[in-house]
Design a protein around this motif. Structure first.
Motif, PDB file in Angstrom:
ATOM      1  N   GLU A 291       0.828  -1.207   0.000  1.00 34.04           N
ATOM      2  CA  GLU A 291       0.000   0.000   0.000  1.00 34.04           C
ATOM      3  C   GLU A 291       0.866   1.263   0.000  1.00 34.04           C
ATOM      4  O   GLU A 291       0.515   2.264  -0.628  1.00 34.04           O
ATOM      5  CB  GLU A 291      -0.983  -0.027   1.177  1.00 34.04           C
ATOM      6  N   GLY A 294       1.556   2.252  -3.262  1.00 35.90           N
ATOM      7  CA  GLY A 294       0.380   2.619  -4.051  1.00 35.90           C
ATOM      8  C   GLY A 294      -0.278   1.427  -4.730  1.00 35.90           C
ATOM      9  O   GLY A 294      -1.140   1.597  -5.591  1.00 35.90           O
ATOM     10  N   SER A 296      -2.656  -2.045  -4.755  1.00 34.22           N
ATOM     11  CA  SER A 296      -3.812  -2.488  -3.977  1.00 34.22           C
ATOM     12  C   SER A 296      -4.041  -3.980  -4.152  1.00 34.22           C
ATOM     13  O   SER A 296      -3.663  -4.577  -5.158  1.00 34.22           O
ATOM     14  CB  SER A 296      -5.045  -1.709  -4.391  1.00 34.22           C
ATOM     15  N   PRO A 314      -0.532  -2.149 -11.724  1.00 33.49           N
ATOM     16  CA  PRO A 314      -0.808  -0.754 -12.073  1.00 33.49           C
ATOM     17  C   PRO A 314      -0.858  -0.555 -13.590  1.00 33.49           C
ATOM     18  O   PRO A 314      -0.206  -1.292 -14.332  1.00 33.49           O
ATOM     19  CB  PRO A 314       0.394   0.014 -11.490  1.00 33.49           C
ATOM     20  N   GLU A 368       9.680  -2.823  -5.658  1.00 39.02           N
ATOM     21  CA  GLU A 368       9.836  -1.376  -5.763  1.00 39.02           C
ATOM     22  C   GLU A 368      10.842  -1.035  -6.868  1.00 39.02           C
ATOM     23  O   GLU A 368      10.577  -0.191  -7.739  1.00 39.02           O
ATOM     24  CB  GLU A 368      10.333  -0.835  -4.412  1.00 39.02           C
ATOM     25  N   LEU A 378       7.718   6.397  -7.604  1.00 35.82           N
ATOM     26  CA  LEU A 378       7.655   5.844  -6.241  1.00 35.82           C
ATOM     27  C   LEU A 378       8.677   6.509  -5.347  1.00 35.82           C
ATOM     28  O   LEU A 378       9.759   6.885  -5.816  1.00 35.82           O
ATOM     29  CB  LEU A 378       8.005   4.348  -6.274  1.00 35.82           C
TER      30      LEU A 378
END
Lengths: 392, 392
Positions: A291, A294, A296, A314, A368, A378
């Motif tokens: 989260e 970003g 979900s 995404p 990431e 990010l």
């Protein structure tokens, strides 16, 4: 043909299974092979049975590992319990419900399909309606923890519906066993199959199953012969039954059973409740990190599996390239979406031995970096920081 | 429940299988688990296929290990190739022919049974008569090396009879593969299954199979659905087929396949002809020793298996007590008789990695001492001396 010994790369396995196998289990796997009728082996078989009864929370006498992967465990349930013409309500909310329906059809059963969206649990009202609309339903079949979506369905309520309607319950517990509560006797499940390569963290290849007395009676009283010799429970029980005299049925996968014994022993030593709590804990940490990036989760918290996290991909991200980068740069495996969710989600497993703080941080850090490489904006380090805060 | 890690006793396995597993294979088995869709794993699967093609002497595209023991490999052949109403000639000269017949019946086929005495090979004249007496026979099924009796049947001649009569050939090569000549393409065998735990000396649990193009065409053109999802070759080939893209079918038994890969590689490195010669050589030594003890082999030399020696039990000897003594005093396993031969013979395996000079001497020395304990009059040391003379 230039072939040499195979040395697998060292991976971290955070897909939908197989999960990381503990060194203790790998060491057990490699112990010297002994005979499948050796008195020492038979003693170990008895211990596996006791440990499986503990893991499933059951007193079922017919509790044993099928000598083949989970799909064969599924088949062992359906080929023994479904006869031509039998009506079976099959709940489908992912890949494995569909496979159950296919099993019923192949053994001549009539499938009454109850469909739910992928990512949703089985709808109890629909199942109740299916029972009302159909007389003489023999069994209700559902997947407790859908590996393709990350959803937990309400096993206790489904089993009660079946019992109230005089039907057997057949449950897929491949991904649930050892990761979340499974309570065969409390819920009244009649037949269940699982796998070794999920939250038990043994190598793939074996499928623990358990049949209630009611299910065993149905197998014994069948009108037709079981259309499988290998999976016929009437025969297999001569080998996995009581006493020191065992009838040879097939040659048991000796070393794979050493591994299963050790993995079940590890679960017993940790304790079921502690294992479930551990899965929940590291799931919370992973979720906080995802989260913070970003990302979900597809599945609502109320019925989300801690051990199998379905992450929505995404926009604009090439999901296959991300998985490929994780594998090549970090030797980290996460899972692709399956069936209706192919291309839409990743599946991140936190299963058994692999459900730990190291894997949470590795996965978040690697994901990431892969997303940044994909051009996603990010704040670097935020994900691991968020997870570490949960684990602190 | 007081259960601790299982540490098997160190046995010498000279029964009908499992056989002694090499440390090389045990080490391969214990390598870290990776995913069943990992590119490195898929590369290893291709190598297994090539190595199996070498071992079976075949170019068959559908050559792969079934993810379950030999009995499931047998079932994979029959469930795919037999449809309801199909006539199948099944040759029964031991336990495993009977199991083949049972398979045919369970899939709705009509069994035409050709029976021979246990200890005798399949009689070609009887098979020829069966073809003459029955029109439209779909397949001929026989056991190449009967593990229950130690007999080799004439696979080349049987396959020719089938071909001359327009029938498929289904062969059990569980105990023959790697121990005596197996020549799928030369003989024209259409479907074969084997096991890992005999002359390949990998742990039990996997069954290599191979289907000819003619057999694959029959599976593709079936009228009815294969009554098994797990063993349906139409589906399995999506995973074991060509190319780097593999469709998920079931989770492969990853570590068991590492072990199979290593054991097949060892067979390739030794060379098939050399492996067959080694089995014959140590069989001659064992035979010399057994005869020096006054023991006789059940099976005539013309069709005797070197890897599975069926020894007639002398009058007045308690055969179970002898086996029990070998196990407790020497940690040596030999096999009991099965079915019609129960109580009448011992089965002494010299299979794969276990077919060596050490095992020959151990077995003879231990058996001699156990027989002396049973009151048999023997010249102590004669057996091992006779064997050593052959091996010198």
């Amino acid at each position: 043909m230039m072939i040499s010994s195979f040395h697998p790369p060292e991976r971290t396995l955070m897909g939908p299974g197989p999960s990381d196998v503990s060194p203790r289990v790998l060491a057990a796997l490699a112990r010297p092979t002994i005979g499948h009728l050796d008195p020492e082996f038979i003693r170990m078989m008895d211990e596996i049975k006791q440990l499986l009864q503990y893991a499933f929370n059951t007193q079922n006498e017919l509790t044993m590992p099928v000598s083949a992967p989970g799909s064969a465990g599924m088949e062992a349930c359906f080929v023994n319990l479904v006869e031509p013409g039998d009506k079976v309500i099959v709940c489908q909310n992912g890949v494995f419900g569909g496979r159950m329906a296919e099993n019923v059809r192949r053994f001549g059963g009539e499938v009454i399909l109850v469909e739910d969206e992928w990512g949703q649990p089985v709808d109890l009202n629909k199942v109740e309606s299916a029972f009302k609309a159909n007389n003489g339903v023999k069994a209700l079949a559902f997947v407790h923890a859908e590996t393709s979506t990350g959803v937990r369905s309400d096993a206790a309520a489904l089993a009660k519906l079946a019992r109230d309607n005089g039907a057997l319950t057949i449950m897929d517990a491949v991904t649930s066993l050892g990761g979340i509560e499974v309570d065969l006797d409390g819920w009244g499940i009649d037949a269940v199959y699982s796998g070794t390569q999920k939250c038990l963290s043994a190598p793939p290849g074996i499928s623990p199953v358990s049949f209630s007395e009611r299910a065993v009676a149905q197998v014994r009283d069948r009108q037709s012969t079981v259309p499988s010799w290998f999976l016929d429970k009437n025969l297999v029980m001569g080998y996995w039954g009581e006493g020191t005299k065992r009838a040879y049925h097939h040659t048991a996968p000796v070393n794979a059973l050493y591994a299963l014994h050790e993995s079940l022993l590890m679960l017993k030593q940790e304790g079921l409740e502690q294992a479930w709590a551990r899965h929940d804990h590291y799931h919370q940490a992973l979720k906080a990190g995802l989260e913070a990036m970003g990302l979900s989760l597809l599945v609502d918290e109320a019925y989300r599996l801690p051990q199998l996290n379905t992450v929505t991909i995404p926009d604009g991200v090439d999901e296959a390239r991300v998985r490929s980068r994780l594998l090549s740069q970090y030797s980290l495996e996460i899972g692709a979406g399956l069936g209706a969710l192919a291309g839409k989600v990743w599946r991140i497993g936190l299963m058994g031995h692999g459900c730990n703080s190291r894997n949470v941080l590795l996965c978040l850090g690697a994901l990431e970096s892969a997303l940044i490489a994909e051009g996603v904006k990010l704040e670097s380090g935020a994900a691991t920081a968020a997870a570490a805060a949960v684990m602190a």
